[in-house]
Design an enzyme around this catalytic site. Structure first.
Site, PDB file in Angstrom:
ATOM      1  N   ARG A 109      25.860  23.896  48.169  1.00  0.00           N
ATOM      2  CA  ARG A 109      26.603  22.952  47.933  1.00  0.00           C
ATOM      3  C   ARG A 109      28.235  23.151  47.716  1.00  0.00           C
ATOM      4  O   ARG A 109      28.931  22.600  48.013  1.00  0.00           O
ATOM      5  CB  ARG A 109      26.232  22.391  46.310  1.00  0.00           C
ATOM      6  CG  ARG A 109      27.083  21.440  45.529  1.00  0.00           C
ATOM      7  CD  ARG A 109      26.772  20.269  46.283  1.00  0.00           C
ATOM      8  NE  ARG A 109      27.903  19.231  45.914  1.00  0.00           N
ATOM      9  CZ  ARG A 109      28.276  18.084  46.554  1.00  0.00           C
ATOM     10  NH1 ARG A 109      27.423  17.707  47.752  1.00  0.00           N
ATOM     11  NH2 ARG A 109      29.224  17.122  46.326  1.00  0.00           N
ATOM     12  N   CYS A 158      21.167  21.076  45.789  1.00  0.00           N
ATOM     13  CA  CYS A 158      20.263  20.253  45.371  1.00  0.00           C
ATOM     14  C   CYS A 158      20.484  19.103  45.565  1.00  0.00           C
ATOM     15  O   CYS A 158      21.635  18.708  45.389  1.00  0.00           O
ATOM     16  CB  CYS A 158      20.170  20.487  43.606  1.00  0.00           C
ATOM     17  SG  CYS A 158      19.664  22.250  43.573  1.00  0.00           S
ATOM     18  N   ASP A 190      34.935  12.637  47.729  1.00  0.00           N
ATOM     19  CA  ASP A 190      35.995  11.829  48.114  1.00  0.00           C
ATOM     20  C   ASP A 190      37.269  12.327  47.357  1.00  0.00           C
ATOM     21  O   ASP A 190      38.347  12.313  47.929  1.00  0.00           O
ATOM     22  CB  ASP A 190      35.791  10.398  47.841  1.00  0.00           C
ATOM     23  CG  ASP A 190      34.639   9.648  48.340  1.00  0.00           C
ATOM     24  OD1 ASP A 190      34.253  10.284  49.171  1.00  0.00           O
ATOM     25  OD2 ASP A 190      34.378   8.625  48.143  1.00  0.00           O
ATOM     26  N   LEU A 191      37.019  12.854  46.106  1.00  0.00           N
ATOM     27  CA  LEU A 191      38.131  13.346  45.299  1.00  0.00           C
ATOM     28  C   LEU A 191      38.854  14.726  45.723  1.00  0.00           C
ATOM     29  O   LEU A 191      39.902  14.811  45.820  1.00  0.00           O
ATOM     30  CB  LEU A 191      37.653  13.736  43.801  1.00  0.00           C
ATOM     31  CG  LEU A 191      37.216  12.549  42.777  1.00  0.00           C
ATOM     32  CD1 LEU A 191      36.848  12.971  41.568  1.00  0.00           C
ATOM     33  CD2 LEU A 191      38.255  11.504  42.841  1.00  0.00           C
ATOM     34  N   ASN A 237      28.160  29.197  38.993  1.00  0.00           N
ATOM     35  CA  ASN A 237      29.085  28.253  39.199  1.00  0.00           C
ATOM     36  C   ASN A 237      30.524  28.913  39.463  1.00  0.00           C
ATOM     37  O   ASN A 237      31.427  28.175  39.826  1.00  0.00           O
ATOM     38  CB  ASN A 237      28.993  27.214  38.343  1.00  0.00           C
ATOM     39  CG  ASN A 237      27.740  26.493  38.394  1.00  0.00           C
ATOM     40  OD1 ASN A 237      27.091  26.295  39.446  1.00  0.00           O
ATOM     41  ND2 ASN A 237      27.221  25.797  37.186  1.00  0.00           N
ATOM     42  N   ARG A 248      26.908  12.888  44.958  1.00  0.00           N
ATOM     43  CA  ARG A 248      27.992  13.691  44.503  1.00  0.00           C
ATOM     44  C   ARG A 248      29.165  13.879  45.539  1.00  0.00           C
ATOM     45  O   ARG A 248      29.195  14.701  46.216  1.00  0.00           O
ATOM     46  CB  ARG A 248      27.327  15.135  44.379  1.00  0.00           C
ATOM     47  CG  ARG A 248      26.532  15.126  43.066  1.00  0.00           C
ATOM     48  CD  ARG A 248      25.898  16.837  42.755  1.00  0.00           C
ATOM     49  NE  ARG A 248      25.237  17.254  43.693  1.00  0.00           N
ATOM     50  CZ  ARG A 248      24.738  18.623  43.559  1.00  0.00           C
ATOM     51  NH1 ARG A 248      25.153  19.393  42.661  1.00  0.00           N
ATOM     52  NH2 ARG A 248      23.929  19.237  44.443  1.00  0.00           N
ATOM     53  N   PRO A 249      29.828  12.642  45.651  1.00  0.00           N
ATOM     54  CA  PRO A 249      30.894  12.495  46.738  1.00  0.00           C
ATOM     55  C   PRO A 249      32.092  13.793  46.705  1.00  0.00           C
ATOM     56  O   PRO A 249      32.210  14.094  45.495  1.00  0.00           O
ATOM     57  CB  PRO A 249      31.295  11.262  46.742  1.00  0.00           C
ATOM     58  CG  PRO A 249      30.994  10.756  45.140  1.00  0.00           C
ATOM     59  CD  PRO A 249      29.937  11.552  44.607  1.00  0.00           C
TER      60      PRO A 249
END
Length: 419
Positions: free
Chosen positions: A92, A116, A124-125, A23, A121-122
């Site tokens: 992702r 996945c 938008d932010l 990550n 899991r928008p």
């Protein structure tokens, strides 16, 4: 089609080393686009997501050299080519190219994120932050177009409506070369955010507060080359610690940062797991009787959603009844039906997972529906009597470096079979 075949019930013991954080590295590599010289990353995990990122960076014009777990990237030849399709769609983390390309070229066309399927899991932010800094955003089919219309990004005061790791990192990357000061309020606090901030600061950025809920970035004109050590993968570490407790007969997990796993280890201690915690390792003893516990995921430093599935097979060995509630990703329950196929007393009721133990699992054909579900099925297969065959293994290989080799060295009977 490739499958993982496991003949379970073998005693596992020995030592397993944790690789660099997936990550982190999926954001570190795109962030290097902002540098005007060579950047070397050490401790890069051997996972398919990294392979895809290397291919994308090469396609864009970067020079990339691999040497063991080190990655040497020269971004000076990178061009702002549109990337609406191809490998970008499988990641992702493709959204980290938004901020790095905006920061360098003032424009980007990038395919929408893949990865996945864990429910909404928008982004938008992310887009809210880019707009606040002066970018325009539009959709072109399955791609996102961002542009500063020839102007530099401007610093802004940005409040994250919900805690988001990806949006926090993306804003931090974009703000590194923006004009003026950017303040991120209600920022995520994960260790990976500190890791990305460390790289950017080593490249010449001015970022403070990473790891707290307020991050302040003073934009700079240029970012230079550097060398950076990727932090250990806390999710891989937790996965192996849980595996060791479930099926091990004495396993030492090395390259572990305990402070990144406190809530996870606290839950294991509540179960009665016997382990010895040292400076950079955890030794997990062979376990006897464990107690069932309930788990509720929450943003860091709470119990990580990414460890909810990997710990589930261990929970199935415990005596009693417990619940798991994932407050981050509502669809992170797809492993439940697969574990039930192996004989587990586990179900989904009212949006939460209910389990009862102890269980004796039997080998069965199962399907990895996402990365962490795949990790759970590997552990379950090692615990089970008989043979387990896992399909959809590309999900697993996206996030667990050299997993087959590491488990074989512990004594597992596990292999990838080509069909």
């Amino acid at each position: 089609m490739r499958k993982i075949v496991i003949n379970g019930g073998k005693p596992l013991k020995g030592e397993v080393a944790v690789s660099g954080a997936k990550n982190s590295v999926v954001a570190l590599i795109p962030a290097i686009i902002l540098a005007d010289d060579i950047v070397t990353l050490d401790g890069v995990p051997a996972i398919s997501d990294v392979d895809s990122l290397i291919d994308i960076m090469t396609l864009m014009g970067a020079s990339v050299e691999c040497d063991g777990d080190s990655l040497k990237i020269d971004p000076r030849g990178v061009k702002d080519i549109p990337m609406p399709y191809g490998k970008i769609n499988s990641l992702r983390a493709s959204y980290y190219f938004y901020s790095s390309l905006l920061g360098r070229f003032g424009r980007a066309v990038v395919g929408l994120p893949g990865g996945c399927d864990l429910g909404p899991r928008p982004i938008d932010l992310h887009l809210k932050a880019f707009k606040a800094m002066g970018a325009t955003v539009s959709y072109e089919g399955e791609a996102m177009r961002l542009s500063t219309e020839g102007k530099p990004l401007k610093g802004a005061h940005i409040y994250m409506d919900t805690v988001s790791v990806g949006a926090t990192i993306n804003t931090m990357i974009a703000a590194s070369k923006a004009q003026g000061r950017t303040v991120i309020e209600n920022a995520a606090r994960e260790p990976e955010i500190i890791d990305i901030a460390t790289l950017l600061n080593n490249m010449g950025a001015h970022i403070r507060g990473a790891g707290t809920d307020m991050i302040i970035i003073e934009g700079v004109e240029k970012l230079h080359g550097t060398r950076h050590q990727v932090i250990p993968d806390r999710i891989e570490a937790g996965s192996y610690i849980a595996l060791a407790a479930a099926v091990g007969e004495g396993i030492k997990v090395t390259n572990v940062l305990y402070e990144h796993l406190e809530s996870f280890i606290s839950k294991l201690e509540e179960m009665g797991v016997r382990m010895t915690i040292e400076e950079d390792s955890v030794f997990v003893e062979k376990q006897d009787k464990l107690k069932a516990v309930s788990i509720k995921t929450s943003p860091y430093p709470g119990f990580a959603t990414d460890l909810q599935q990997p710990i589930t097979p261990l929970l199935l060995t415990a005596v009693g009844r417990g619940k798991i509630r994932d407050t981050i990703y509502e669809k992170r329950v797809n492993h439940v039906a697969e574990l039930a196929r192996m004989g587990a007393k586990i179900s989904v009721l009212g949006g939460q997972i209910i389990y009862e133990g102890p269980n004796e699992l039997s080998g069965a054909p199962v399907k990895a529906t996402d990365l962490r579900a795949g990790a759970a099925l590997v552990t379950a297969g090692l615990m089970a009597k008989g043979q387990t065959v896992i399909t959809n293994i590309e999900f697993i290989l996206r996030g667990y470096s050299d997993i087959i080799q590491k488990l074989n060295r512990l004594g597992a009977d596990i292999e990838i079979v080509e069909e």
